[in-house]
Write a protein that holds these residues in place. Structure first.
Motif, PDB file in Angstrom:
ATOM      1  N   THR A  53       6.951   2.208 -13.923  1.00 29.83           N
ATOM      2  CA  THR A  53       5.674   1.664 -13.454  1.00 29.83           C
ATOM      3  C   THR A  53       4.749   2.776 -12.974  1.00 29.83           C
ATOM      4  O   THR A  53       3.552   2.785 -13.295  1.00 29.83           O
ATOM      5  N   THR A  54       5.292   3.714 -12.210  1.00 33.02           N
ATOM      6  CA  THR A  54       4.487   4.833 -11.716  1.00 33.02           C
ATOM      7  C   THR A  54       3.959   5.676 -12.862  1.00 33.02           C
ATOM      8  O   THR A  54       2.785   6.059 -12.877  1.00 33.02           O
ATOM      9  N   TYR A  81       1.063   3.865 -14.522  1.00 30.84           N
ATOM     10  CA  TYR A  81      -0.182   3.996 -13.754  1.00 30.84           C
ATOM     11  C   TYR A  81      -0.724   5.428 -13.833  1.00 30.84           C
ATOM     12  O   TYR A  81      -1.936   5.635 -13.891  1.00 30.84           O
ATOM     13  N   LYS A  98      -2.649   5.977 -16.947  1.00 26.18           N
ATOM     14  CA  LYS A  98      -3.969   5.352 -16.883  1.00 26.18           C
ATOM     15  C   LYS A  98      -4.855   6.009 -15.827  1.00 26.18           C
ATOM     16  O   LYS A  98      -5.996   5.592 -15.640  1.00 26.18           O
ATOM     17  N   ASP A 121      -4.578   5.768 -12.666  1.00 21.19           N
ATOM     18  CA  ASP A 121      -4.858   4.749 -11.663  1.00 21.19           C
ATOM     19  C   ASP A 121      -4.137   5.107 -10.351  1.00 21.19           C
ATOM     20  O   ASP A 121      -3.119   4.520  -9.992  1.00 21.19           O
ATOM     21  N   ASP A 150      -5.073   4.739  -7.238  1.00 22.99           N
ATOM     22  CA  ASP A 150      -5.114   3.695  -6.202  1.00 22.99           C
ATOM     23  C   ASP A 150      -3.970   2.699  -6.370  1.00 22.99           C
ATOM     24  O   ASP A 150      -3.368   2.263  -5.386  1.00 22.99           O
ATOM     25  N   GLN A 151      -3.661   2.352  -7.612  1.00 27.72           N
ATOM     26  CA  GLN A 151      -2.559   1.426  -7.878  1.00 27.72           C
ATOM     27  C   GLN A 151      -1.216   2.061  -7.500  1.00 27.72           C
ATOM     28  O   GLN A 151      -0.333   1.388  -6.976  1.00 27.72           O
ATOM     29  N   ILE A 152      -1.072   3.359  -7.753  1.00 28.56           N
ATOM     30  CA  ILE A 152       0.155   4.075  -7.380  1.00 28.56           C
ATOM     31  C   ILE A 152       0.316   4.070  -5.866  1.00 28.56           C
ATOM     32  O   ILE A 152       1.401   3.785  -5.344  1.00 28.56           O
ATOM     33  N   LYS A 153      -0.758   4.372  -5.148  1.00 30.96           N
ATOM     34  CA  LYS A 153      -0.703   4.375  -3.682  1.00 30.96           C
ATOM     35  C   LYS A 153      -0.368   2.989  -3.147  1.00 30.96           C
ATOM     36  O   LYS A 153       0.462   2.843  -2.247  1.00 30.96           O
ATOM     37  N   SER A 154      -1.003   1.996  -3.710  1.00 32.40           N
ATOM     38  CA  SER A 154      -0.767   0.625  -3.273  1.00 32.40           C
ATOM     39  C   SER A 154       0.692   0.219  -3.497  1.00 32.40           C
ATOM     40  O   SER A 154       1.338  -0.358  -2.615  1.00 32.40           O
ATOM     41  N   LEU A 155       1.218   0.537  -4.680  1.00 35.20           N
ATOM     42  CA  LEU A 155       2.608   0.223  -4.989  1.00 35.20           C
ATOM     43  C   LEU A 155       3.549   0.985  -4.065  1.00 35.20           C
ATOM     44  O   LEU A 155       4.534   0.425  -3.575  1.00 35.20           O
ATOM     45  N   TRP A 200       3.455  -0.624  -0.578  1.00 36.45           N
ATOM     46  CA  TRP A 200       4.073  -1.949  -0.623  1.00 36.45           C
ATOM     47  C   TRP A 200       5.591  -1.837  -0.728  1.00 36.45           C
ATOM     48  O   TRP A 200       6.318  -2.511  -0.007  1.00 36.45           O
TER      49      TRP A 200
END
Length: 170
Positions: A78-79, A82, A85, A87, A89-94, A97
């Motif tokens: 998943t990382t 991202y 791409k 992305d 922000d999505q990596i940080k968010s994941l 979380w």
């Protein structure tokens, strides 16, 4: 023939993947060397009975590490997806979380080991319950360490991943 080999070696050392692969192989060798030294040293220090207890506890740690390693594979993929791409922000968010969820799971594992330390120690034929409780702390920490390693691998930060792996083995 020699020029093709030279070109291959040059590419190996200049690409991210090539350097990362070499770092991972070298780091794996060092981790294996630490493990190779650990076993005979512990065998001499603890004696047959104590070494048997240690291996029982390490076997239990291995069993509890399987879910973390399964999630590790998912997080790496998943990382990396991202990262491809771009992305961030999505990596940080994941990351935040997963850290929160794994922290809660780690606390639950520690509490579980605390309450089940007497029956687990009896089952493993370990004389004291403190090693079982400490094993619970180690299992909980393993979940948190797994997150960091997965994200480092997914972001192709092989040097950081190898360094943390070496520190963990020590």
């Amino acid at each position: 023939m020699l020029s093709k080999l030279t070109l291959f070696v040059k590419k190996l050392f200049t690409t991210n993947l090539g350097r990362g692969s070499l770092v991972m192989v070298g780091g794996s060798f060092l981790v294996g060397a630490v493990s190779f030294i650990f076993n005979p040293v512990m065998g001499v220090m603890l004696g047959p009975s104590g070494y048997g207890e240690l291996l029982s506890l390490l076997s239990l740690l291995t069993i509890f590490s399987v879910p973390a390693l399964t999630l590790n594979t998912i997080l790496i993929k998943t990382t990396a997806s991202y990262q491809a791409k771009n992305d961030i922000d999505q990596i940080k968010s994941l990351f935040y979380w997963m850290t929160q969820k794994f922290f809660i799971a780690s606390i639950a594992i520690i509490i579980l080991f605390w309450f089940l330390s007497v029956p687990v120690a009896a089952f493993l034929n370990v004389n004291q319950t403190l090693p079982v409780v400490l094993l619970g702390v180690l299992c909980g920490a393993t979940f948190l360490i797994t997150i960091n390693g997965a994200f480092l691998q997914g972001l192709l930060k092989f040097e950081g991943f190898t360094f943390t792996g070496l520190i963990n083995s020590i």
